[in-house]
Design a protein around this motif. Structure first.
Motif, PDB file in Angstrom:
ATOM      1  N   UNK A 180       0.852  -1.194   0.000  1.00 33.91           N
ATOM      2  CA  UNK A 180       0.000   0.000   0.000  1.00 33.91           C
ATOM      3  C   UNK A 180       0.884   1.239   0.000  1.00 33.91           C
ATOM      4  N   UNK A 181       0.435   2.272  -0.716  1.00 33.99           N
ATOM      5  CA  UNK A 181       1.185   3.526  -0.750  1.00 33.99           C
ATOM      6  C   UNK A 181       0.212   4.682  -0.977  1.00 33.99           C
ATOM      7  N   UNK A 182       0.423   5.748  -0.214  1.00 34.77           N
ATOM      8  CA  UNK A 182      -0.349   6.966  -0.396  1.00 34.77           C
ATOM      9  C   UNK A 182       0.340   7.835  -1.448  1.00 34.77           C
ATOM     10  N   UNK A 183      -0.427   8.305  -2.442  1.00 34.03           N
ATOM     11  CA  UNK A 183       0.140   9.083  -3.553  1.00 34.03           C
ATOM     12  C   UNK A 183      -0.759  10.280  -3.842  1.00 34.03           C
ATOM     13  N   UNK A 184      -0.212  11.190  -4.636  1.00 34.82           N
ATOM     14  CA  UNK A 184      -0.991  12.330  -5.132  1.00 34.82           C
ATOM     15  C   UNK A 184      -1.207  12.106  -6.620  1.00 34.82           C
ATOM     16  N   UNK A 185      -2.469  12.056  -7.023  1.00 32.84           N
ATOM     17  CA  UNK A 185      -2.817  11.797  -8.415  1.00 32.84           C
ATOM     18  C   UNK A 185      -3.727  12.890  -8.936  1.00 32.84           C
ATOM     19  N   UNK A 186      -3.674  13.055 -10.237  1.00 30.78           N
ATOM     20  CA  UNK A 186      -4.609  13.959 -10.903  1.00 30.78           C
ATOM     21  C   UNK A 186      -5.726  13.133 -11.529  1.00 30.78           C
ATOM     22  N   UNK A 187      -6.768  13.816 -11.974  1.00 38.76           N
ATOM     23  CA  UNK A 187      -7.883  13.120 -12.628  1.00 38.76           C
ATOM     24  C   UNK A 187      -7.385  12.390 -13.872  1.00 38.76           C
ATOM     25  N   UNK A 188      -6.505  13.039 -14.623  1.00 40.81           N
ATOM     26  CA  UNK A 188      -5.978  12.420 -15.834  1.00 40.81           C
ATOM     27  C   UNK A 188      -5.187  11.151 -15.544  1.00 40.81           C
ATOM     28  N   UNK A 189      -4.393  11.171 -14.466  1.00 39.85           N
ATOM     29  CA  UNK A 189      -3.634   9.976 -14.102  1.00 39.85           C
ATOM     30  C   UNK A 189      -4.552   8.841 -13.684  1.00 39.85           C
ATOM     31  N   UNK A 190      -5.640   9.164 -12.984  1.00 32.56           N
ATOM     32  CA  UNK A 190      -6.611   8.128 -12.630  1.00 32.56           C
ATOM     33  C   UNK A 190      -7.227   7.510 -13.876  1.00 32.56           C
ATOM     34  N   UNK A 191      -7.498   8.343 -14.854  1.00 35.72           N
ATOM     35  CA  UNK A 191      -8.097   7.830 -16.086  1.00 35.72           C
ATOM     36  C   UNK A 191      -7.118   6.929 -16.849  1.00 35.72           C
ATOM     37  N   UNK A 192      -5.816   7.209 -16.735  1.00 35.39           N
ATOM     38  CA  UNK A 192      -4.830   6.451 -17.502  1.00 35.39           C
ATOM     39  C   UNK A 192      -4.451   5.130 -16.843  1.00 35.39           C
ATOM     40  N   UNK A 193      -4.796   4.949 -15.575  1.00 32.90           N
ATOM     41  CA  UNK A 193      -4.464   3.694 -14.908  1.00 32.90           C
ATOM     42  C   UNK A 193      -5.171   2.536 -15.607  1.00 32.90           C
ATOM     43  N   UNK A 194      -4.377   1.563 -16.071  1.00 37.68           N
ATOM     44  CA  UNK A 194      -4.976   0.420 -16.765  1.00 37.68           C
ATOM     45  C   UNK A 194      -5.176  -0.785 -15.859  1.00 37.68           C
ATOM     46  N   UNK A 195      -4.802  -0.639 -14.588  1.00 42.08           N
ATOM     47  CA  UNK A 195      -4.989  -1.726 -13.629  1.00 42.08           C
ATOM     48  C   UNK A 195      -6.456  -1.778 -13.199  1.00 42.08           C
ATOM     49  N   UNK A 196      -7.100  -2.941 -13.281  1.00 43.15           N
ATOM     50  CA  UNK A 196      -8.517  -3.012 -12.884  1.00 43.15           C
ATOM     51  C   UNK A 196      -8.742  -2.932 -11.375  1.00 43.15           C
ATOM     52  N   UNK A 197      -7.687  -2.973 -10.589  1.00 44.09           N
ATOM     53  CA  UNK A 197      -7.842  -2.940  -9.134  1.00 44.09           C
ATOM     54  C   UNK A 197      -8.459  -1.617  -8.701  1.00 44.09           C
TER      55      UNK A 197
END
Length: 757
Positions: A80-97
């Motif tokens: 587990x890791x806490x990160x700072x993400x943008x909306x665009x980065x969330x959209x680009x995540x290809x992991x289904x988790x």
């Protein structure tokens, strides 16, 4: 699924309470529960079912922070890791988790999918019914409630860092993990090396040009340049030193956290077999390894880098002198190498002797009351004198042995510092291309800067041996088999309290005869089981096996039909409340000790548990009541008071199974009567296992298990055992000479117990 325009859907974040309670505890409680439920959903996606009660509570009951959630999930073997993400980065995540979003108001949401065609995230309310579909949310509406904080979670890949052997490789990886600091240190070292060459070149110029031609302007310029170079070198040296201090501090923090976490996962029987002083001293040897890694090793390799830069210059100036410097360094290496093995053997003996000395000191302090009461001061002092004499003798031998290589390398060290000057002068007078005076002095100065690191590199071999010995002592403690997997894996069923032993056999390590020999019995949920027998019959072993302390048994132990070893160990122990004959209280207030097992509960919960344990009446008479400070060793409390506090601490979590292992044996008659009178309330709604030498306190148990030499002699109610079991009848008559054959006591009647309905 049908897409719904996000403009027409309000962003709903969890606002209902956790479980079946209504949302009436305020927004803080809602946020707390929303984040825990969301994190649990994400963990279950990866096949882990964490216990919500294990998360560290935040001040004032506020929502847990991202570090607290990360720590909680890592306890169950997840990455587990806490990160700072943008909306665009969330959209680009290809992991289904799923991705856990921590909202600005303390709530939570879970990203479960993406709709790239419409540019929206599919977000689920963690407290909404599972049948409710996720809500599509666009970037504009998400930014209104989310500042970019997210938790990425996945199953651990391979062996986690805290499960790897504690060796030099692990520590080296920790050091290498601080790449940015190491890079800055390397840059600073190269700069210092370059600046160190500059004065030598200036001196050569001074001797060859300024003195010969009496050029004051050149001398002034050289002095100014040297002063500027000195200022830069001082600044860079200070910065490099601060970087090394930062590196050491970070490593100390990580090492201490890793050591404590590893110690807490070691099984109880390991601590029972080894002395606390010995373990403490051996673990403390890690500071030697850390000092080696961040001290001598780093500085030596920095100096070696300096050598690599300066050696070409030396060979350019005078190859013959450069070869002699290298030959002297090689001789130093051979001398130190010859003493490595005996020094390593003696270092191990010194560490073991220091460990024995520390064990004597800790044992004497821990048992000071016994030492004083039995006038053992002289005996302990004699043992201490023996330990000190042994350590002193070994240190003397160590000093003599290590003194030899230091003396033998002195001629070669002196040559690298001053001998090259004589040889250089000889070469200057005899060779066809004599060195200039400036070149000779410059070589001597640079040669000293090269020889010193080469000598340190040779001595590094000795430091490596000492570090390896220290690390061996640490590894002897920390590289034992741990309970890590049992604490993070396994089933977490809702336990009701049915217990069964089926042909269980268990033998302690080093024992010839089994503590339990093929025993079998069973009790139903909500029943009270008494366990009796002579000393050494295996009574306490039954409770140790029930709590998962010794899992190396044969046969089957089941709780509610589930094999004990298949149940998550942390969940199992949290389901038990255990009160022993001699309970340890921590330094802190009375309230803190009662709430030790459940720090998130309230003061009212502590009062309720104290009342149930019969401790409320004496707590209210203490100077500060529940805020009274419990001193180390609980010396300001009587034995009965300590025992009642331990019972309150066991009851605070409302366990489904309660074990009382000789819990009243050290109490005065009044305290024992008070606890026995409250047993009927303690027993309501839970299974109880009560071990006691006093059979009169077990009369009303549903069943009593009679053990003798690890075997089950009989099991049944009191009246039946008095009739048919010779061992039980003998024990009963020994303790109750005034009772008749039927077990009817003519003294005060035993308390009656109310069973859970």
């Amino acid at each position: 699924m049908n897409f719904v325009s996000p403009a027409n859907i309000p962003l709903h974040i969890a606002t209902s309470d956790f479980g079946e309670k209504a949302a009436s505890d305020g927004q803080g409680t809602t946020a707390l529960q929303a984040r825990i439920v969301a994190a649990t959903h994400v963990a279950r996606y990866h096949g882990v079912d964490p216990d919500p009660s294990g998360i560290r509570p935040n001040a004032g009951g506020a929502a847990p922070t991202s570090p607290a959630l990360v720590e909680w999930l890592r306890q169950y073997g997840l990455w587990a890791r806490a990160v700072r993400l943008s909306f665009g980065q969330l959209m680009k995540l290809d992991n289904p988790a799923p991705v856990l979003l921590l909202l600005s108001d303390g709530g939570a949401a879970v990203v479960v999918g993406r709709n790239h065609e419409h540019g929206v995230l599919l977000v689920r309310d963690p407290l909404a019914p599972s049948s409710k579909p996720p809500t599509p949310i666009d970037e504009l509406r998400l930014k209104q409630v989310w500042d970019g904080t997210a938790l990425l979670v996945r199953a651990s890949r391979g062996e986690s860092e805290d499960e790897k052997p504690f060796d030099l490789g692990l520590l080296t990886r920790m050091v290498w993990g601080e790449k940015s600091i190491l890079r800055d240190v390397a840059i600073g070292s190269i700069t210092i090396t370059i600046l160190s060459v500059l004065p030598v070149l200036m001196i050569m110029t001074t001797l060859n040009t300024v003195v010969t031609y009496h050029s004051m302007n050149t001398l002034t310029l050289i002095v100014v340049v040297l002063l500027i170079a000195l200022g830069f070198e001082m600044l860079i040296a200070w910065s490099r030193r601060m970087l090394l201090i930062t590196l050491a501090t970070r490593l100390d923090t990580r090492l201490h956290l890793a050591i404590f976490n590893r110690l807490m996962t070691l099984p109880i029987d390991f601590f029972e077999r080894n002395q606390a002083g010995e373990l403490s001293y051996k673990v403390s040897q890690l500071y030697r390894v850390r000092e080696f890694l961040t001290g001598r090793m780093i500085t030596t390799f920095i100096d070696v880098a300096m050598v690599l830069l300066l050696l070409p210059v030396l060979f350019y100036m005078e190859p013959t002198l450069a070869w002699t410097v290298l030959a002297a360094a090689a001789c130093i290496t051979l001398i130190i190498w010859a003493f490595l093995r005996p020094l390593a053997d003696l270092t191990g003996k010194v560490i073991q002797a220091e460990s024995d000395k520390g064990s004597t000191l800790v044992e004497s302090i821990y048992g000071i009351r016994t030492v004083k009461s039995l006038c053992l001061e002289s005996t302990r002092a004699a043992e201490w004198d023996q330990r000190i004499a042994t350590v002193g003798d070994l240190n003397m031998r160590m000093g003599k042995l290590s003194n030899w290589p230091m003396v033998l390398v002195m001629p070669f060290e002196k040559y690298t510092q001053a001998g090259v000057l004589a040889l250089g002068a000889y070469l200057a007078m005899t060779s066809n291309n004599p060195l200039s005076l400036g070149g000779l002095i410059g070589f001597m100065m640079l040669g000293g800067r090269v020889a010193g690191p080469l000598v340190n590199l040779a001595r590094l071999l000795q430091d490596v041996q000492e570090a390896r010995q220290a690390l061996f002592q640490v590894g002897w403690v920390l590289n034992r088999p741990t309970e890590k997997r049992a604490l993070t894996h396994g089933l977490r069923p809702k336990l009701e309290g049915a217990i069964s032993f089926d042909e269980v056999t268990f033998k302690y390590e080093g024992s010839k005869s089994p503590a339990l020999d093929n025993i079998s019995f069973a009790i139903e949920p909500g029943m009270m089981l008494g366990v009796v027998g002579r000393s050494g019959s295996g009574k306490s072993t039954v409770t140790r096996l029930l709590m998962g302390i010794n899992p190396e048994y044969s046969g089957a132990i089941k709780i509610d039909g589930i094999e004990l070893r298949e149940i998550n160990l942390r969940h199992l122990r949290q389901s038990f409340g255990a009160v022993l004959q001699d309970n340890f209280l921590f330094r802190g207030s009375v309230k803190d000790n009662i709430l030790a097992g459940r720090p998130g509960l309230s003061f009212e919960d502590a009062v309720r548990a104290a009342r149930l344990a019969g401790a409320e009446e004496f707590i209210e008479r203490l100077p500060q009541g529940y805020e009274t400070w419990v001193q180390e060793g609980s010396t300001n409390l009587s034995g009965g008071q300590r025992q009642r506090l331990a019972i309150a601490r066991a009851l605070i979590a409302d366990p489904k199974l309660l074990i009382l292992d000789e819990a009243t044996s050290a109490l005065d008659p009044e305290s024992e009567a008070l606890i026995n009178a409250n047993l009927q309330r303690m027993a309501r709604g839970r299974t109880m296992v009560i071990i006691s030498h006093r059979l009169s306190s077990l009369v009303e148990c549903d069943k009593t298990l009679v053990l003798d030499r690890g075997k089950v002699i009989d099991i049944g109610p009191h009246r039946e055992l008095v009739e048919r079991c010779a061992v039980y009848r003998h024990l009963w008559l020994q303790q109750n000479r005034h009772s008749d054959y039927q077990g009817k006591v003519h003294a005060a009647p035993a308390p009656s117990f109310i069973q859970a309905s």
